[in-house]
Design a protein around this motif. Structure first.
Motif, PDB file in Angstrom:
ATOM      1  N   UNK A   1     -34.340  11.519  -1.517  1.00 48.14           N
ATOM      2  CA  UNK A   1     -33.655  11.007  -0.334  1.00 48.14           C
ATOM      3  C   UNK A   1     -32.149  10.512  -0.769  1.00 48.14           C
ATOM      4  N   UNK A   2     -31.818   9.815  -1.786  1.00 57.95           N
ATOM      5  CA  UNK A   2     -30.449   9.411  -2.238  1.00 57.95           C
ATOM      6  C   UNK A   2     -29.799  10.691  -2.267  1.00 57.95           C
ATOM      7  N   UNK A   3     -30.298  11.708  -2.916  1.00 59.11           N
ATOM      8  CA  UNK A   3     -29.427  12.859  -3.101  1.00 59.11           C
ATOM      9  C   UNK A   3     -29.363  13.499  -1.759  1.00 59.11           C
ATOM     10  N   UNK A   4     -30.063  13.659  -0.859  1.00 61.82           N
ATOM     11  CA  UNK A   4     -29.758  14.289   0.431  1.00 61.82           C
ATOM     12  C   UNK A   4     -28.467  13.650   0.891  1.00 61.82           C
ATOM     13  N   UNK A   5     -28.360  12.158   0.820  1.00 63.78           N
ATOM     14  CA  UNK A   5     -27.269  11.652   1.705  1.00 63.78           C
ATOM     15  C   UNK A   5     -26.084  12.117   0.775  1.00 63.78           C
ATOM     16  N   UNK A   6     -25.883  12.199  -0.575  1.00 63.14           N
ATOM     17  CA  UNK A   6     -24.915  12.675  -1.247  1.00 63.14           C
ATOM     18  C   UNK A   6     -24.650  14.059  -1.034  1.00 63.14           C
ATOM     19  N   UNK A   7     -25.413  14.916  -0.790  1.00 66.66           N
ATOM     20  CA  UNK A   7     -25.201  16.252  -0.578  1.00 66.66           C
ATOM     21  C   UNK A   7     -24.528  16.183   0.709  1.00 66.66           C
ATOM     22  N   UNK A   8     -24.806  15.660   1.771  1.00 67.54           N
ATOM     23  CA  UNK A   8     -24.078  15.704   3.102  1.00 67.54           C
ATOM     24  C   UNK A   8     -22.756  15.243   2.964  1.00 67.54           C
ATOM     25  N   UNK A   9     -22.609  14.005   2.365  1.00 68.31           N
ATOM     26  CA  UNK A   9     -21.258  13.521   2.060  1.00 68.31           C
ATOM     27  C   UNK A   9     -20.405  14.258   1.569  1.00 68.31           C
ATOM     28  N   UNK A  10     -20.937  14.990   0.308  1.00 68.86           N
ATOM     29  CA  UNK A  10     -20.042  16.033  -0.376  1.00 68.86           C
ATOM     30  C   UNK A  10     -19.846  17.473   0.332  1.00 68.86           C
ATOM     31  N   UNK A  11     -20.489  17.890   1.317  1.00 71.04           N
ATOM     32  CA  UNK A  11     -20.002  18.899   1.981  1.00 71.04           C
ATOM     33  C   UNK A  11     -19.145  18.505   2.921  1.00 71.04           C
ATOM     34  N   UNK A  12     -19.221  17.436   3.792  1.00 69.60           N
ATOM     35  CA  UNK A  12     -18.203  17.005   4.615  1.00 69.60           C
ATOM     36  C   UNK A  12     -16.861  16.644   3.797  1.00 69.60           C
ATOM     37  N   UNK A  13     -16.811  16.321   2.792  1.00 73.69           N
ATOM     38  CA  UNK A  13     -15.828  15.750   2.142  1.00 73.69           C
ATOM     39  C   UNK A  13     -15.088  16.899   1.448  1.00 73.69           C
ATOM     40  N   UNK A  14     -15.594  17.755   0.809  1.00 73.80           N
ATOM     41  CA  UNK A  14     -14.904  18.698   0.065  1.00 73.80           C
ATOM     42  C   UNK A  14     -14.535  20.280   0.641  1.00 73.80           C
ATOM     43  N   UNK A  15     -15.596  20.494   1.561  1.00 76.87           N
ATOM     44  CA  UNK A  15     -15.504  21.892   2.409  1.00 76.87           C
ATOM     45  C   UNK A  15     -14.124  21.950   3.321  1.00 76.87           C
ATOM     46  N   UNK A  16     -13.264  22.891   3.282  1.00 76.73           N
ATOM     47  CA  UNK A  16     -12.152  23.272   3.842  1.00 76.73           C
ATOM     48  C   UNK A  16     -12.662  23.808   5.335  1.00 76.73           C
ATOM     49  N   UNK A  17     -11.781  24.109   6.313  1.00 77.28           N
ATOM     50  CA  UNK A  17     -11.755  24.559   7.551  1.00 77.28           C
ATOM     51  C   UNK A  17     -12.647  26.041   7.508  1.00 77.28           C
ATOM     52  N   UNK A  18     -12.133  26.629   6.389  1.00 75.80           N
ATOM     53  CA  UNK A  18     -12.600  27.901   6.272  1.00 75.80           C
ATOM     54  C   UNK A  18     -13.870  28.155   5.684  1.00 75.80           C
ATOM     55  N   UNK A  19     -14.474  27.055   5.291  1.00 83.57           N
ATOM     56  CA  UNK A  19     -15.644  27.353   4.234  1.00 83.57           C
ATOM     57  C   UNK A  19     -17.056  27.263   5.374  1.00 83.57           C
ATOM     58  N   UNK A  20     -17.877  28.313   4.874  1.00 84.11           N
ATOM     59  CA  UNK A  20     -19.127  28.364   5.858  1.00 84.11           C
ATOM     60  C   UNK A  20     -20.303  28.149   4.819  1.00 84.11           C
ATOM     61  N   UNK A  21     -21.389  27.821   5.474  1.00 86.44           N
ATOM     62  CA  UNK A  21     -22.667  27.669   4.741  1.00 86.44           C
ATOM     63  C   UNK A  21     -23.789  27.711   5.603  1.00 86.44           C
ATOM     64  N   UNK A  22     -24.968  27.951   5.192  1.00 80.90           N
ATOM     65  CA  UNK A  22     -26.187  27.775   5.958  1.00 80.90           C
ATOM     66  C   UNK A  22     -27.117  26.898   5.270  1.00 80.90           C
ATOM     67  N   UNK A  23     -27.726  25.978   5.910  1.00 72.32           N
ATOM     68  CA  UNK A  23     -28.770  24.910   4.971  1.00 72.32           C
ATOM     69  C   UNK A  23     -30.040  24.722   5.638  1.00 72.32           C
TER      70      UNK A  23
END
Length: 716
Positions: free
Chosen positions: A249-271
């Motif tokens: 669970x703690x790692x899930x929170x950091x993953x979500x935070x990292x995706x929001x913090x570091x991905x730019x406007x043109x960055x895509x993903x599927x989760x």
């Protein structure tokens, strides 16, 4: 050849020389003759050790040549094209093994979630959200809806076994289809459990490390260095992050935070993630994934479940399914109804009862333990339901007839090893790390040292006498065992041999040229040693000056020729070693075979080179003995890839303890073709995480048999 290893040879040789000469002096009565002989041999050994030590220092400083792309844009385009081909090959094979479209996709309907706690503001996600609806049989429609999202970010949620990963794979295959837009990024599926956000806060930084492991072709010389990072920086990669729920669970929170913090406007993903775990993570993170659409599956209705299962059955079933259909529709068996609502449940029913043509009567009688009941019978069903055949389509190798109880024990052991190391990835080259402790590695190193020492001793005994030869060989081998104990073999990745000259001839020339200084250095010092040795042998016949003159002339010529020959062989092997092929999709079995071939080639080439060199110095028979000895030893310890050797050590040990079969890779490949395992590049995983969890559970039933061996009926 490892510089660290060679820097140790000097001290090792000194120790061996002191021990051997000491014993030699004590065992001979003629001290004057012993003193002369000991001096000659000591000088020769000391000079050889000095040469190896100097080369070890030189290796650490030299920089091997690398290809420099002439046009970076063309190189990136070529790397992207190669990666697209490899991804398509990999997942088409995987989809076929998983029977994703056989006879038709499992009927799962997907829709946007109606929960503000899971999805961002609709206007940030996209303008056509209402069109994001479809089933697994309508992948082009879902892919088109994905492309219309403002930032092409998608979260696939659902309960356990609802087909999240299956949908991700189907989307991936559509996005790498031949009619794709060449400008679109390449979808690459990676398990999110490998992302350590403390070490790599940015997703792209982690992927730049992870992608070369899953697709080693990206490190091919023709692409230069940093290819994965370049592809990511230019937006050519679409990450498909599978299994957010499979990390703490703690790692899930950091993953979500990292995706929001570091991905730019043109960055895509599927989760992909289970719904409950994703909801808890977003709540604790205090935010949702920015601009990401979130979809969930609808419950599979009894009508859809029956339609799919009837289509999977032959037109005239062998058994009566009427009781099953009735229980499915009237709800008299709630456990069956819940099971048939998910893709995993339908797959289990089909595999255990339809593929194996088993009477389905027990299905209508089970209740709370129905899923465990199916998992318990799954391995037996797939092994007995699909016996081996001589079909050439079977990878040109018929499957082995494994005993189902023994196969279950083997898979149970592997599941528990993975559980103990908190991973779902089964990498064959990491088996030794997971199963051999550091103390056991040290013990093996000493055993290997004794074996190498005895072998060296016999060869040196032919040249310098049995007593001295055995003493020197044992000391040398034991000291080498210490080096093996601290070496990095247990953490190395697999390698591949590439002897194609097309486009690589210049690199080969550069590698050989870079080895000349080593060849000259080692040849000069070894030549002096040979010259002194031959001078003592020739002094009685030609006199002191004449004998030493002839000896030094012959020794220097032989030493220089031998040094250049062996250094050139080392350079060719260094040039030929590659992480993987750039044209064939890497699988666990192909990576295993490639590393094995690389090791055998090193042994053969070094054996030939040392045989030629030693044959000129000590004669044909002694040269052959030297070739077998030194070629084997240096062929093993040289190079940068020893994954197959470490795997061999682990498997032999585990087979001796009756934990795993001796031909483990054959077993794993069969389990993959039977649908029990899946592959992601060179890594195996269990077909479903729930299967691994079930086998690893203490409640999982185990076979009473202790032996983990294939059925003697067709034992490999």
């Amino acid at each position: 050849m490892s510089g660290r290893f060679l820097k140790w040879i000097g001290p090792i040789v000194c120790i061996a020389a002191l021990g051997g000469l000491g014993l030699y002096l004590l065992t001979l009565g003629d001290l004057e003759k012993a003193d002369q002989t000991a001096s000659v041999v000591g000088v020769f050994i000391g000079l050889s050790g000095l040469a190896a030590t100097l080369y070890g220092m030189f290796v650490d400083r030299r920089v091997l040549p690398t290809s420099t792309p002439a046009d970076p844009e063309e190189t990136i385009a070529a790397a992207k094209k190669a990666l697209t081909t490899l991804v398509a090959q990999q997942w088409r094979t995987e989809a076929s093994i998983r029977s994703l479209d056989d006879p038709e996709p499992i009927p799962i309907s997907w829709h946007l979630v109606d929960d503000a706690g899971l999805m961002d503001h609709p206007r940030l996600v996209g303008e056509h959200l209402l069109t994001f609806r479809g089933s697994n049989g309508q992948i082009p429609k879902l892919a088109q809806a994905f492309r219309k999202l403002r930032r092409r970010r998608l979260v696939i949620t659902g309960g356990p076994g609802t087909g999240k990963t299956t949908l991700a794979i189907q989307l991936l295959l559509h996005l790498v289809s031949p009619d794709r837009d060449a400008a679109d990024p390449v979808p690459v599926l990676v398990p999110v459990n490998g992302w350590d956000t403390s070490a790599h806060p940015r997703l792209h930084d982690w992927l730049a490390v992870r992608l070369p492991l899953d697709y080693p072709a990206l490190t091919a010389p023709q692409f230069g260095t940093g290819t994965a990072k370049a592809l990511l920086d230019h937006g050519h990669i679409l990450p498909i992050l599978d299994g957010l729920d499979e990390i703490p669970p703690p790692a899930r929170i950091t993953v979500i935070a990292a995706l929001n913090r570091w991905l730019g406007k043109g960055d895509s993903f599927i989760l992909t993630s289970r719904t409950i775990e994703y909801a808890a993570a977003t709540e604790q993170a205090g935010d949702v994934l920015t601009a990401a659409a979130v979809i969930a599956p609808a419950v599979i209705t009894p009508i859809s479940a029956e339609s799919y299962l009837r289509t999977s059955l032959p037109p005239v079933p062998r058994h009566d399914w009427n009781q099953f259909w009735a229980a499915l529709h009237d709800g008299s068996c709630p456990g069956l109804s819940r099971l048939a609502e998910t893709a995993l449940g339908l797959w289990l029913i089909r595999t255990v009862y339809i593929t194996s043509t088993t009477d389905p009567a027990p299905l209508a009688q089970q209740e709370a333990t129905l899923r465990a009941h199916l998992f318990d019978h799954l391995i037996t069903a797939v092994i007995d339901g699909r016996p081996p055949s001589s079909d050439p389509a079977e990878h040109f190798r018929p499957r082995t007839r494994w005993n189902s109880d023994h196969a279950r024990d083997c898979l149970t052991y592997l599941a528990r090893v993975l559980r103990d190391h908190n991973t779902y990835d089964l990498a064959w080259w990491q088996l030794a790390q997971h199963t051999i402790s550091h103390s056991e590695r040290r013990r093996f190193a000493w055993q290997a040292g004794i074996a190498i020492g005895l072998t060296f001793g016999l060869v040196f005994g032919l040249a310098f006498g049995l007593v001295f030869g055995l003493t020197f060989g044992l000391v040398f081998g034991l000291a080498g065992g210490v080096i093996l104990a601290v070496d990095t073999w247990f953490t190395e990745i697999p390698g591949y041999i590439d002897l194609h000259l097309s486009g690589r001839t210049i690199d080969l020339i550069k590698y050989v040229q870079s080895a000349r200084s080593f060849g000259l250095t080692i040849g000069l010092v070894a030549g002096l040693g040979f010259g002194i040795l031959f001078g003592f042998r020739l002094r009685d016949e030609f006199g002191l000056v004449g004998g030493f003159g002839l000896g030094l002339g012959f020794g220097l010529g032989l030493g220089l020729a031998s040094g250049l020959l062996i250094s050139s062989v080392d350079a060719v092997i260094s040039w030929a070693e590659q992480p993987a092929s750039s044209t064939i999709a890497t699988t666990p079995l192909t990576s295993w075979k490639a590393d094995r071939t690389l090791t055998l080639l090193r042994v053969i080439t070094f054996g030939f080179a040392t045989g030629v060199a030693a044959g000129g110095a000590v004669g044909l028979m002694k040269g052959l003995a030297a070739a077998l000895t030194f070629g084997f030893v240096f062929g093993i310890i040289s190079g940068n890839h020893h994954a197959w050797l470490v795997y061999l050590i682990a498997v032999r040990r585990l087979a001796k303890n009756k934990r795993l079969p001796r031909r483990l890779m054959i077993f794993l490949d069969d389990a993959h073709r039977l649908g029990l395992l899946r592959t992601i590049g060179p890594i195996y995983q269990f077909r479903h995480a729930e299967l691994q969890d079930h086998l690893a559970s203490p409640l999982s039933s185990e076979s009473s048999s202790a032996a983990i061996l294939p059925n003697p009926e067709n034992a490999p």
